[in-house]
Design a protein around this motif. Structure first.
Motif, PDB file in Angstrom:
ATOM      1  N   LEU A 164      31.918 -13.352  35.095  1.00 35.85           N
ATOM      2  CA  LEU A 164      32.783 -12.180  34.985  1.00 35.85           C
ATOM      3  C   LEU A 164      31.975 -10.920  34.665  1.00 35.85           C
ATOM      4  O   LEU A 164      32.225  -9.846  35.235  1.00 35.85           O
ATOM      5  N   GLU A 165      31.015 -11.044  33.751  1.00 39.84           N
ATOM      6  CA  GLU A 165      30.182  -9.891  33.418  1.00 39.84           C
ATOM      7  C   GLU A 165      29.343  -9.458  34.609  1.00 39.84           C
ATOM      8  O   GLU A 165      29.183  -8.257  34.876  1.00 39.84           O
ATOM      9  N   LEU A 166      28.806 -10.440  35.345  1.00 38.94           N
ATOM     10  CA  LEU A 166      28.022 -10.098  36.524  1.00 38.94           C
ATOM     11  C   LEU A 166      28.883  -9.437  37.589  1.00 38.94           C
ATOM     12  O   LEU A 166      28.454  -8.462  38.236  1.00 38.94           O
ATOM     13  N   GLU A 167      30.100  -9.929  37.765  1.00 33.89           N
ATOM     14  CA  GLU A 167      31.004  -9.316  38.741  1.00 33.89           C
ATOM     15  C   GLU A 167      31.350  -7.891  38.339  1.00 33.89           C
ATOM     16  O   GLU A 167      31.410  -6.986  39.191  1.00 33.89           O
ATOM     17  N   GLU A 168      31.558  -7.661  37.034  1.00 30.14           N
ATOM     18  CA  GLU A 168      31.849  -6.300  36.575  1.00 30.14           C
ATOM     19  C   GLU A 168      30.670  -5.369  36.809  1.00 30.14           C
ATOM     20  O   GLU A 168      30.839  -4.211  37.217  1.00 30.14           O
ATOM     21  N   ILE A 169      29.462  -5.872  36.568  1.00 31.54           N
ATOM     22  CA  ILE A 169      28.273  -5.051  36.805  1.00 31.54           C
ATOM     23  C   ILE A 169      28.147  -4.703  38.284  1.00 31.54           C
ATOM     24  O   ILE A 169      27.830  -3.562  38.663  1.00 31.54           O
ATOM     25  N   LEU A 170      28.416  -5.692  39.151  1.00 31.84           N
ATOM     26  CA  LEU A 170      28.332  -5.439  40.591  1.00 31.84           C
ATOM     27  C   LEU A 170      29.372  -4.414  41.036  1.00 31.84           C
ATOM     28  O   LEU A 170      29.090  -3.554  41.887  1.00 31.84           O
ATOM     29  N   ILE A 171      30.586  -4.497  40.463  1.00 35.80           N
ATOM     30  CA  ILE A 171      31.619  -3.527  40.815  1.00 35.80           C
ATOM     31  C   ILE A 171      31.214  -2.116  40.383  1.00 35.80           C
ATOM     32  O   ILE A 171      31.380  -1.138  41.139  1.00 35.80           O
ATOM     33  N   ASN A 172      30.676  -1.992  39.167  1.00 36.41           N
ATOM     34  CA  ASN A 172      30.233  -0.678  38.691  1.00 36.41           C
ATOM     35  C   ASN A 172      29.109  -0.119  39.552  1.00 36.41           C
ATOM     36  O   ASN A 172      29.093   1.082  39.871  1.00 36.41           O
ATOM     37  N   GLU A 173      28.173  -0.984  39.926  1.00 30.66           N
ATOM     38  CA  GLU A 173      27.079  -0.524  40.786  1.00 30.66           C
ATOM     39  C   GLU A 173      27.591  -0.101  42.168  1.00 30.66           C
ATOM     40  O   GLU A 173      27.109   0.875  42.745  1.00 30.66           O
ATOM     41  N   GLU A 175      30.626   1.104  42.830  1.00 29.51           N
ATOM     42  CA  GLU A 175      31.292   2.398  42.677  1.00 29.51           C
ATOM     43  C   GLU A 175      30.281   3.526  42.539  1.00 29.51           C
ATOM     44  O   GLU A 175      30.454   4.607  43.127  1.00 29.51           O
ATOM     45  N   LEU A 176      29.214   3.288  41.755  1.00 31.80           N
ATOM     46  CA  LEU A 176      28.180   4.315  41.607  1.00 31.80           C
ATOM     47  C   LEU A 176      27.493   4.598  42.932  1.00 31.80           C
ATOM     48  O   LEU A 176      27.198   5.763  43.258  1.00 31.80           O
ATOM     49  N   HIS A 177      27.261   3.548  43.710  1.00 33.25           N
ATOM     50  CA  HIS A 177      26.634   3.733  45.020  1.00 33.25           C
ATOM     51  C   HIS A 177      27.538   4.532  45.952  1.00 33.25           C
ATOM     52  O   HIS A 177      27.058   5.407  46.717  1.00 33.25           O
ATOM     53  N   GLU A 178      28.850   4.280  45.903  1.00 31.13           N
ATOM     54  CA  GLU A 178      29.779   5.037  46.743  1.00 31.13           C
ATOM     55  C   GLU A 178      29.817   6.506  46.336  1.00 31.13           C
ATOM     56  O   GLU A 178      29.860   7.404  47.198  1.00 31.13           O
ATOM     57  N   LEU A 179      29.787   6.767  45.006  1.00 28.34           N
ATOM     58  CA  LEU A 179      29.774   8.163  44.553  1.00 28.34           C
ATOM     59  C   LEU A 179      28.514   8.879  45.017  1.00 28.34           C
ATOM     60  O   LEU A 179      28.568  10.030  45.473  1.00 28.34           O
ATOM     61  N   ARG A 180      27.369   8.199  44.919  1.00 26.06           N
ATOM     62  CA  ARG A 180      26.121   8.820  45.372  1.00 26.06           C
ATOM     63  C   ARG A 180      26.141   9.046  46.875  1.00 26.06           C
ATOM     64  O   ARG A 180      25.642  10.075  47.361  1.00 26.06           O
ATOM     65  N   SER A 181      26.739   8.115  47.604  1.00 30.96           N
ATOM     66  CA  SER A 181      26.824   8.291  49.058  1.00 30.96           C
ATOM     67  C   SER A 181      27.705   9.483  49.404  1.00 30.96           C
ATOM     68  O   SER A 181      27.381  10.276  50.311  1.00 30.96           O
ATOM     69  N   GLN A 182      28.827   9.643  48.684  1.00 28.65           N
ATOM     70  CA  GLN A 182      29.701  10.785  48.946  1.00 28.65           C
ATOM     71  C   GLN A 182      29.003  12.100  48.618  1.00 28.65           C
ATOM     72  O   GLN A 182      29.122  13.091  49.370  1.00 28.65           O
ATOM     73  N   GLU A 183      28.271  12.127  47.494  1.00 26.57           N
ATOM     74  CA  GLU A 183      27.535  13.345  47.143  1.00 26.57           C
ATOM     75  C   GLU A 183      26.462  13.645  48.181  1.00 26.57           C
ATOM     76  O   GLU A 183      26.238  14.814  48.540  1.00 26.57           O
ATOM     77  N   PHE A 184      25.804  12.598  48.672  1.00 32.44           N
ATOM     78  CA  PHE A 184      24.773  12.809  49.684  1.00 32.44           C
ATOM     79  C   PHE A 184      25.383  13.363  50.969  1.00 32.44           C
ATOM     80  O   PHE A 184      24.816  14.272  51.613  1.00 32.44           O
ATOM     81  N   VAL A 185      26.559  12.836  51.351  1.00 31.25           N
ATOM     82  CA  VAL A 185      27.229  13.334  52.561  1.00 31.25           C
ATOM     83  C   VAL A 185      27.626  14.795  52.381  1.00 31.25           C
ATOM     84  O   VAL A 185      27.463  15.630  53.300  1.00 31.25           O
ATOM     85  N   LYS A 186      28.129  15.157  51.185  1.00 34.05           N
ATOM     86  CA  LYS A 186      28.503  16.544  50.928  1.00 34.05           C
ATOM     87  C   LYS A 186      27.285  17.462  51.009  1.00 34.05           C
ATOM     88  O   LYS A 186      27.351  18.545  51.620  1.00 34.05           O
ATOM     89  N   GLU A 187      26.201  17.037  50.366  1.00 31.18           N
ATOM     90  CA  GLU A 187      24.992  17.854  50.414  1.00 31.18           C
ATOM     91  C   GLU A 187      24.476  17.987  51.832  1.00 31.18           C
ATOM     92  O   GLU A 187      23.990  19.056  52.229  1.00 31.18           O
ATOM     93  N   GLU A 188      24.578  16.915  52.609  1.00 34.75           N
ATOM     94  CA  GLU A 188      24.115  16.965  53.993  1.00 34.75           C
ATOM     95  C   GLU A 188      24.969  17.933  54.816  1.00 34.75           C
ATOM     96  O   GLU A 188      24.441  18.701  55.644  1.00 34.75           O
ATOM     97  N   LYS A 189      26.300  17.925  54.593  1.00 31.84           N
ATOM     98  CA  LYS A 189      27.173  18.853  55.299  1.00 31.84           C
ATOM     99  C   LYS A 189      26.864  20.300  54.916  1.00 31.84           C
ATOM    100  O   LYS A 189      26.839  21.201  55.766  1.00 31.84           O
ATOM    101  N   LYS A 190      26.620  20.517  53.593  1.00 36.45           N
ATOM    102  CA  LYS A 190      26.275  21.873  53.151  1.00 36.45           C
ATOM    103  C   LYS A 190      24.979  22.350  53.789  1.00 36.45           C
ATOM    104  O   LYS A 190      24.856  23.511  54.206  1.00 36.45           O
TER     105      LYS A 190
END
Length: 338
Positions: A164-173, A175-190
């Motif tokens: 369960l702890e490992l699954e929670e860590i994977l979920i958090n990672e 989500e963090l990866h998706e946020l970084r990808s969205q920020e990267f896409v925004k910066e690329e569009k800018k």
């Protein structure tokens, strides 16, 4: 000692010729040194055989071990991971036993019963690994399976706390990866939008400006670099203090360092050891007086770890002489009245 590099299970290991000669098939006597591609296979008995001998002896799918004569099956052989066959056997037994003995601490009312359960599991593994009461141990295992059949099935599908702890860590990672990808896409569009505007501005200047085209191109090539420098300068906070912690622009007076004559200098005072017994010979006299004759001599490994023969002898003499002549003067029975 000749060092060799061996590729095993996707990793490069540094080994020696002696250790490779220890990895030998007990039937055909082929060693890892003579045949680098040698693969040793083990079964439930823990005795290793090379891949060629397994194919010859178990061509019909089943057979017996050449060393212990235990009936074995061909599909149960696996690649040997450890050089010690006993370790290989114990690891395999532990993996098979823990599939059924899969209770956790939450399944017991108190910690004492859980520790008793763990001790019973270790006893079963030890008996099977060392061939102690094998039949009785197997009967205990079968009885446990019958008594806890439903719970064993539930625990196999129930995720553990670590899972369960490992699954929670994977979920958090994730989500963090998706946020970084969205920020990267925004910066690329800018960045694409900025380049497009600069390109349009350059085309407008070339079309409607009366200046030299080379000067216009040079001006537009310098602008992005100047903007980047300006942005870095604006985001950088001005320093308010030095690395020593003193504020910039400090005008107060500093305390001068004390003079050498006024400072308290360190002076070494040797410790006084009261043995209440005879004096111990000095370390320089231990060898000449014969104290070191019956003391184990220090080898290179012992000296590297801090062991010295004269220090060990000196310490032993101190412990032997402490309190040798000591007596309590307040006790009249122990005083010499002669």
């Amino acid at each position: 000692m000749e060092a060799l590099y061996v590729e095993q299970h996707g990793c490069t290991h540094v080994t020696t010729r002696e250790s490779m000669e220890d990895q030998v098939c007990p039937r055909c006597k082929t060693t890892k040194y003579r045949n680098p591609s040698l693969k040793l296979l083990v079964n439930v008995c823990g005795h290793a055989l090379c891949e060629s001998c397994v194919d010859l002896l178990f061509i019909k799918g089943s057979g017996s071990c050449p060393q212990c004569q235990i009936p074995l099956r061909r599909n149960n052989f696996r690649i040997q991971l450890f050089e010690d066959s006993y370790v290989e056997k114990e690891v395999d037994i532990r993996r098979r036993i823990l599939k059924d003995f899969n209770k956790s601490e939450d399944d017991f009312p108190d910690l004492r019963e859980y520790n008793d359960y763990l001790e019973e599991v270790e006893t079963i593994i030890f008996n099977l690994a060392n061939n102690i009461d094998v039949d009785e141990t197997k009967r205990r295992i079968e009885q446990y399976k019958r008594d806890n059949k439903d719970q064993i099935a539930r625990n196999r599908v129930r995720p553990s706390q670590e899972d369960l702890e490992l699954e929670e860590i994977l979920i958090n990672e994730k989500e963090l990866h998706e946020l970084r990808s969205q920020e990267f896409v925004k910066e690329e569009k800018k960045e694409k939008l900025r380049k497009m505007r600069e390109k349009e501005a350059l085309i407008d200047d070339l079309m409607f400006s009366e200046g030299d085209a080379k000067q216009i191109l040079a001006m537009h090539s310098i602008k992005p670099a100047a903007k980047e420098v300006q942005q870095r300068t604006e985001t950088r906070k001005p320093a308010t203090q030095f690395s020593t912690g003193i504020a910039i622009g400090h005008k107060g007076s500093f305390v001068p360092p004390p003079k050498v004559s006024e400072a308290l200098l360190y002076s070494y005072v040797p410790p006084k050891v009261t043995l209440c017994g005879p004096d111990v010979p000095e370390p320089e006299r231990l060898s000449s007086d014969g104290y070191l004759k019956h003391v184990r001599q220090a080898d290179d490994a012992s000296m590297a770890s801090g062991f010295r023969t004269d220090y060990a002898c000196y310490r032993a003499l101190q412990e032997a002489f402490i309190g040798l002549f000591f007596f309590n003067r307040s006790d009249p029975l122990e005083m010499d009245t002669s």
